[in-house]
Design a protein around this motif. Structure first.
Motif, PDB file in Angstrom:
ATOM      1  N   LYS A  85      43.856  39.900  52.591  1.00 55.70           N
ATOM      2  CA  LYS A  85      43.959  39.151  51.329  1.00 55.70           C
ATOM      3  C   LYS A  85      45.116  39.679  50.499  1.00 55.70           C
ATOM      4  O   LYS A  85      45.285  40.893  50.381  1.00 55.70           O
ATOM      5  CB  LYS A  85      42.664  39.318  50.529  1.00 55.70           C
ATOM      6  CG  LYS A  85      41.533  38.454  51.012  1.00 55.70           C
ATOM      7  CD  LYS A  85      40.344  38.644  50.106  1.00 55.70           C
ATOM      8  CE  LYS A  85      39.185  37.812  50.572  1.00 55.70           C
ATOM      9  NZ  LYS A  85      37.989  38.061  49.762  1.00 55.70           N
TER      10      LYS A  85
ATOM     11  N   THR B 261      46.244  38.879  41.455  1.00 58.43           N
ATOM     12  CA  THR B 261      45.829  39.041  40.058  1.00 58.43           C
ATOM     13  C   THR B 261      47.034  39.343  39.152  1.00 58.43           C
ATOM     14  O   THR B 261      47.218  38.703  38.120  1.00 58.43           O
ATOM     15  CB  THR B 261      44.798  40.170  39.941  1.00 58.43           C
ATOM     16  OG1 THR B 261      43.890  40.031  41.013  1.00 58.43           O
ATOM     17  CG2 THR B 261      44.055  40.116  38.627  1.00 58.43           C
TER      18      THR B 261
ATOM     19  N   ASN C 222      38.360  33.944  43.079  1.00 60.41           N
ATOM     20  CA  ASN C 222      39.404  33.223  43.807  1.00 60.41           C
ATOM     21  C   ASN C 222      40.410  32.636  42.808  1.00 60.41           C
ATOM     22  O   ASN C 222      40.139  31.645  42.149  1.00 60.41           O
ATOM     23  CB  ASN C 222      38.756  32.122  44.653  1.00 60.41           C
ATOM     24  CG  ASN C 222      39.767  31.476  45.570  1.00 60.41           C
ATOM     25  OD1 ASN C 222      40.894  31.940  45.687  1.00 60.41           O
ATOM     26  ND2 ASN C 222      39.357  30.405  46.231  1.00 60.41           N
TER      27      ASN C 222
ATOM     28  N   GLN D  39      46.773  40.433  46.954  1.00 58.09           N
ATOM     29  CA  GLN D  39      46.321  40.667  45.577  1.00 58.09           C
ATOM     30  C   GLN D  39      47.190  39.838  44.627  1.00 58.09           C
ATOM     31  O   GLN D  39      48.347  40.165  44.374  1.00 58.09           O
ATOM     32  CB  GLN D  39      46.446  42.149  45.242  1.00 58.09           C
ATOM     33  CG  GLN D  39      45.162  42.924  45.419  1.00 58.09           C
ATOM     34  CD  GLN D  39      44.025  42.433  44.542  1.00 58.09           C
ATOM     35  OE1 GLN D  39      44.255  41.874  43.475  1.00 58.09           O
ATOM     36  NE2 GLN D  39      42.800  42.609  45.007  1.00 58.09           N
TER      37      GLN D  39
ATOM     38  N   THR E 200      29.603  43.295  43.092  1.00 60.85           N
ATOM     39  CA  THR E 200      30.990  42.931  42.746  1.00 60.85           C
ATOM     40  C   THR E 200      31.505  41.894  43.749  1.00 60.85           C
ATOM     41  O   THR E 200      31.046  41.871  44.896  1.00 60.85           O
ATOM     42  CB  THR E 200      31.911  44.158  42.791  1.00 60.85           C
ATOM     43  OG1 THR E 200      31.868  44.678  44.098  1.00 60.85           O
ATOM     44  CG2 THR E 200      31.484  45.197  41.785  1.00 60.85           C
ATOM     45  N   TYR E 201      32.406  41.061  43.248  1.00 58.91           N
ATOM     46  CA  TYR E 201      32.981  40.063  44.152  1.00 58.91           C
ATOM     47  C   TYR E 201      34.406  39.733  43.698  1.00 58.91           C
ATOM     48  O   TYR E 201      34.770  39.953  42.535  1.00 58.91           O
ATOM     49  CB  TYR E 201      32.133  38.794  44.202  1.00 58.91           C
ATOM     50  CG  TYR E 201      31.926  38.146  42.861  1.00 58.91           C
ATOM     51  CD1 TYR E 201      32.803  37.154  42.410  1.00 58.91           C
ATOM     52  CD2 TYR E 201      30.874  38.534  42.040  1.00 58.91           C
ATOM     53  CE1 TYR E 201      32.621  36.574  41.175  1.00 58.91           C
ATOM     54  CE2 TYR E 201      30.695  37.962  40.807  1.00 58.91           C
ATOM     55  CZ  TYR E 201      31.560  36.980  40.376  1.00 58.91           C
ATOM     56  OH  TYR E 201      31.396  36.411  39.144  1.00 58.91           O
ATOM     57  N   ASP E 202      35.212  39.191  44.580  1.00 54.08           N
ATOM     58  CA  ASP E 202      36.597  38.814  44.258  1.00 54.08           C
ATOM     59  C   ASP E 202      36.639  37.402  43.716  1.00 54.08           C
ATOM     60  O   ASP E 202      36.102  36.472  44.332  1.00 54.08           O
ATOM     61  CB  ASP E 202      37.471  38.894  45.524  1.00 54.08           C
ATOM     62  CG  ASP E 202      37.836  40.323  45.843  1.00 54.08           C
ATOM     63  OD1 ASP E 202      37.829  41.140  44.918  1.00 54.08           O
ATOM     64  OD2 ASP E 202      38.108  40.590  47.030  1.00 54.08           O
TER      65      ASP E 202
END
Lengths: 179, 171
Positions: free
Chosen positions: B19, B23, A17, B21, A13-15
Motif C-alpha cells: 500500500k 495521507t 481509504n 501511504q 485500528t484500520y486504514d
C-alpha cells in the motif's frame, strides 16, 4: 490441562481509504488553477464630462463650490476652490522633483472639512504627467487615512449628519474637452 | 535449511503487493485546494492585461464591469484586441490625428463609433441591454496624460464618456 487460548478479535485500528478523496481533489485542482487570479484588477471611475452636460452642470452649480486640482511636473499642485465666484488658490510645490502627495492629502482634508458636502473634484493634469502619478493623486484624494480627522456631512434625504471616510471620490478630468 | 524448511519460509513471506501511504499527499493537496479557493475569481468580467503592459497600482477596490475594452500600450491602441493605430514610444503619429483637432484620433473614432452603433442596434432589439457608453481603458502606467487625453477625448466624441481606468489592486 488444556492450554488457555485468547479469543481472536479484529484489530480496532484500520486504514482510511483516501484514494476517492484524492481523486476528487486531483479533479478540482486543474479547474481552479485555470480560473485562479493572482493579480486582482480593479477600476478607477473617471467619467468624462460631455461638453453640453458640462455646460448645464456649470450653469446649475453657478452658486455652488467648485474644486479644481491642477497637477504639473514642473510646479506641483494648484488647488483652486471657487465659491460663489470667489476663487481661493493654494499651491503645493514639488518635493525635490516628485509630486508632494502627502502635503496634498493634508490640504485636501482641510478643504474637505470646510466643504463636507462637496464630493467632486475636477482634475486637470499637465500633458507630461504619467498615468501612474495621476492614479496616485486620485487615490490620495479619494479616501482619508486613519489619523485624519472625522468627516461629517449632511445626508441629502434624511438631513442627518453622517460620518464618512470618503473625501473626494468623484474625480472628473476637466481638461479632456479643451482647456 | 532443508527443502521442507525453505517451502515454509516461502509460504510465510508477505505478499508482493503493498500500500502507498497517501495521507501526506492528501494533506498537501488540501492546503493547495484552500489556497486556490481563496484566490478563485467570482467576477463575471475578467481582465487579462498583456505582459508588455504595466498597469498603474491603486488602492481602488471597485470590481471591473462589463464594458468595451480599450488598451493603450506603448506600442499601439487596441479596441477589443484589434490593433487600431501604432504608437511611436507612447506618442501618436501626426498622420493619425485630425489636422484641425489634434486631440482627435480618426481611426480610433471610426472603430469606437462602429462599436457604439453595433451596441445601439443590439439594444434596440434587446430590451435588457442598454448602451451606457462605458469603456475600460487599460493604459500603461508610464504613458503621459497627453496620449490618454487624446484617447479619452476621441472616445467621448464616439459616445463613450464613462471611462474606467484599469488598475492593479494593492488590497
Amino acid at each position: 490441562m488444556r492450554a488457555f487460548r485468547r479469543p481472536k478479535t479484529d484489530d480496532s485500528t484500520y486504514d482510511l481509504n483516501l484514494a476517492p478523496m484524492l481523486d476528487i481533489i486531483v479533479s478540482i485542482i486543474p479547474m481552479l488553477l485555470l480560473s485562479v487570479v493572482f493579480v486582482e484588477i480593479t477600476v478607477v471611475e473617471t467619467p468624462v464630462p460631455q461638453a453640453v452636460e458640462r455646460a448645464v452642470a456649470a450653469q446649475e452649480e453657478k452658486n455652488e463650490v467648485q474644486i479644481t486640482l491642477s497637477v504639473s511636473k514642473t510646479s506641483g499642485f494648484r488647488l483652486v476652490v471657487n465659491e460663489k465666484g470667489q476663487a481661493k488658490e493654494t499651491n503645493i510645490a514639488l518635493k525635490g522633483t516628485e509630486l508632494d502627495i502627502e502635503a496634498l492629502k493634508k490640504e485636501i482634508i482641510q478643504t474637505k472639512l470646510r466643504y463636507p458636502n462637496i464630493f467632486r473634484v475636477e482634475l486637470n493634469p499637465d500633458e507630461s504627467v504619467p498615468l501612474a502619478e495621476i492614479v496616485a493623486v486620485m487615490d490620495g484624494i479619494r479616501t482619508k487615512s486613519k489619523n485624519d480627522p472625522t468627516i461629517t456631512f449632511t445626508d441629502v434625504t434624511t438631513g442627518k449628519p453622517m460620518e464618512t471616510d470618503l473625501v473626494f471620490p468623484d474625480v472628473v478630468f476637466g481638461n479632456v474637452a479643451g482647456g | 535449511m532443508g527443502r521442507k524448511g525453505m517451502g515454509k519460509y516461502i509460504d510465510k513471506r508477505t505478499p508482493a503487493t503493498f500500500k502507498i501511504q497517501i495521507t501526506s499527499m492528501v494533506d498537501m493537496f488540501v492546503i493547495l485546494l484552500v489556497f486556490l479557493l481563496k484566490s478563485y475569481s467570482t467576477s463575471p468580467t475578467q481582465i487579462n492585461p498583456d505582459k508588455n503592459l504595466a498597469l498603474p497600482v491603486s488602492t481602488s477596490s471597485k470590481p471591473p464591469v462589463d464594458a468595451l475594452k480599450l488598451v493603450v500600450s506603448k506600442a499601439g491602441i487596441f479596441v477589443e484586441d484589434k490593433k487600431i493605430i501604432d504608437l511611436n514610444q507612447g506618442a501618436v503619429n501626426v498622420s493619425d490625428v485630425d489636422a484641425s483637432d489634434t486631440n482627435f484620433i480618426r481611426a480610433l473614432y471610426t472603430e469606437l463609433d462602429q462599436q457604439a452603433q453595433k451596441s445601439k442596434s443590439i439594444a434596440k432589439v434587446n430590451e435588457t441591454l442598454e448602451f451606457d457608453g462605458k469603456v475600460i481603458m487599460q493604459a500603461d502606467r508610464d504613458l503621459p496624460y497627453e496620449i490618454l487625453r487624446k484617447v479619452m477625448y476621441t472616445s467621448m466624441m464616439a459616445g463613450y464618456s464613462d471611462v474606467k481606468i484599469a488598475v492593479m489592486s494593492t488590497r
